[in-house]
Design an enzyme around this catalytic site. Structure first.
Site, short mmCIF file in Angstrom:
data_model
loop_
_atom_site.label_atom_id
_atom_site.label_comp_id
_atom_site.label_asym_id
_atom_site.label_seq_id
_atom_site.Cartn_x
_atom_site.Cartn_y
_atom_site.Cartn_z
CE1 TYR A 56 8.19 -8.50 0.80
CE2 TYR A 56 7.29 -7.76 -1.28
CZ TYR A 56 7.31 -8.00 0.39
OH TYR A 56 5.98 -7.53 0.74
CG ASP A 97 2.96 -9.22 2.14
OD1 ASP A 97 2.27 -9.18 3.26
OD2 ASP A 97 2.20 -8.24 1.24
CB CYS A 134 -2.86 -2.12 -2.15
SG CYS A 134 -1.49 -1.23 -2.66
NE ARG A 169 2.24 -3.03 4.83
CZ ARG A 169 1.62 -3.10 3.74
NH1 ARG A 169 2.23 -4.20 3.16
NH2 ARG A 169 0.60 -2.65 3.29
CG ASN A 221 6.97 -0.81 -0.70
OD1 ASN A 221 7.41 -1.39 -1.74
ND2 ASN A 221 5.63 -1.01 -0.65
#
Length: 310
Positions: A56, A97, A134, A169, A221
């Protein structure tokens, strides 16, 4: 006579399409896929050697490695270049990501095309407003569902390899509640998402509720110091999750060790007390396959490693 094989020395021995098929097969296997975050190609090589199922690349880690906070400051070019280098380092599939797609829906489409070209096996796009922050910080916000559906439709339409995994997501749990997050996930699945990333769920019960409500593969996650309990592989497997990421773990381990080591040098005036905690030169050379390069060109590698400390 043919010379020594160079397979896997300069790039992955597996094609990008083969990695994408591997990622999809893993998600359908019934076995939880474990994808630690890699902040460099060298870390990715270690992840592969220890036999994890995938790699990842975290946007937060890439930002931090550039000395920037995770607030949408990195560019598509920076992400694609770094993630591509990591993807080429191993035979494992790599998921990256892609934040909010680096702009409006047309930018999300370009993002997918660029990441395909870079050799990634898949990416995730989130439903935060742009610029994002975040997922485990307070004060974030999400776009209306219709806006995220446009983002996903653009991404799916830009995909040339049907095996490239597009993960959606949702950050809605912390803003709109669990039921709203589940509703969003269902809509994203209907829009063509292959995988749902359930961000900032609180505990095993919430992960279990999400699994019961959503039919497509789910990604957990397990980031440290965040809003989610740190669940084990067995716990996530038991409630039917398909994959888990440890996005910042390797960076946190490395930076913790670097900070302690630098402070020790200041205090002691030498690094000699740190040697037992260091990766030995011979181990680094083993990970980098120096001997295989020697077989290819003896002029490149014409020395031996001797002694216990070098």
């Amino acid at each position: 006579m043919p010379g020594p094989s160079v397979t896997g020395l300069f790039s992955s021995a597996n094609s990008s399409s083969a990695k994408r098929r591997s990622l999809r097969a893993g998600l359908a296997s019934g076995t939880l896929q474990r994808w630690p975050g890699a902040f460099s190609p060298l870390v990715a090589k270690l992840i592969a050697e220890i036999r994890f199922e995938g790699v990842y690349v975290s946007g937060a880690v890439l930002s931090a490695d550039l000395g920037l906070p995770d607030i949408g400051l990195t560019t598509l070019t920076e992400v694609a270049n770094r993630a591509g280098a990591i993807a080429r380092a191993t035979e494992l599939p790599t998921l990256v990501d892609a934040d909010t797609g680096f702009g409006e829906p047309m930018s999300a489409a370009r993002t997918v095309a660029t990441l395909e070209d870079a050799g990634l096996a898949g990416c995730h796009l989130e439903d935060q407003v742009n610029p994002k922050r975040c997922g485990h910080l307070d004060g974030k916000d999400v776009v209306p569902v219709a806006d995220m559906l446009k983002r996903l439709h653009a991404a799916v339409s830009a995909r040339r390899d049907d095996d490239f995994v597009i993960c959606a997501r949702t950050d809605a749990r912390a803003i709109e509640g669990l039921d709203a997050a589940i509703d969003r996930a269902r809509a994203y699945a209907d829009a063509g998402a292959d995988l749902i990333f359930t961000e900032a769920l609180r505990d095993l019960g919430e992960f279990e509720r999400f699994r019961a409500a959503v039919d497509i593969p789910l990604l957990a996650n397990m980031t440290e110091f965040g809003k989610s309990d740190l669940l084990t592989v067995d716990q996530l497997q038991s409630v039917g999750y398909n994959a888990v990421i440890y996005p910042v773990t390797t960076l946190r381990i490395a930076m913790g060790a670097v900070e302690r080591g630098l402070r020790d040098i200041v205090a002691q005036g030498t690094q000699s007390g740190l040697l037992d905690d260091m990766q030995h030169r011979s181990r680094l050379y083993e990970l980098l396959r120096y001997a295989d390069y020697n077989d290819l060109d003896s002029d490149l590698f014409n020395f031996t490693i001797e002694g216990a400390r070098q």
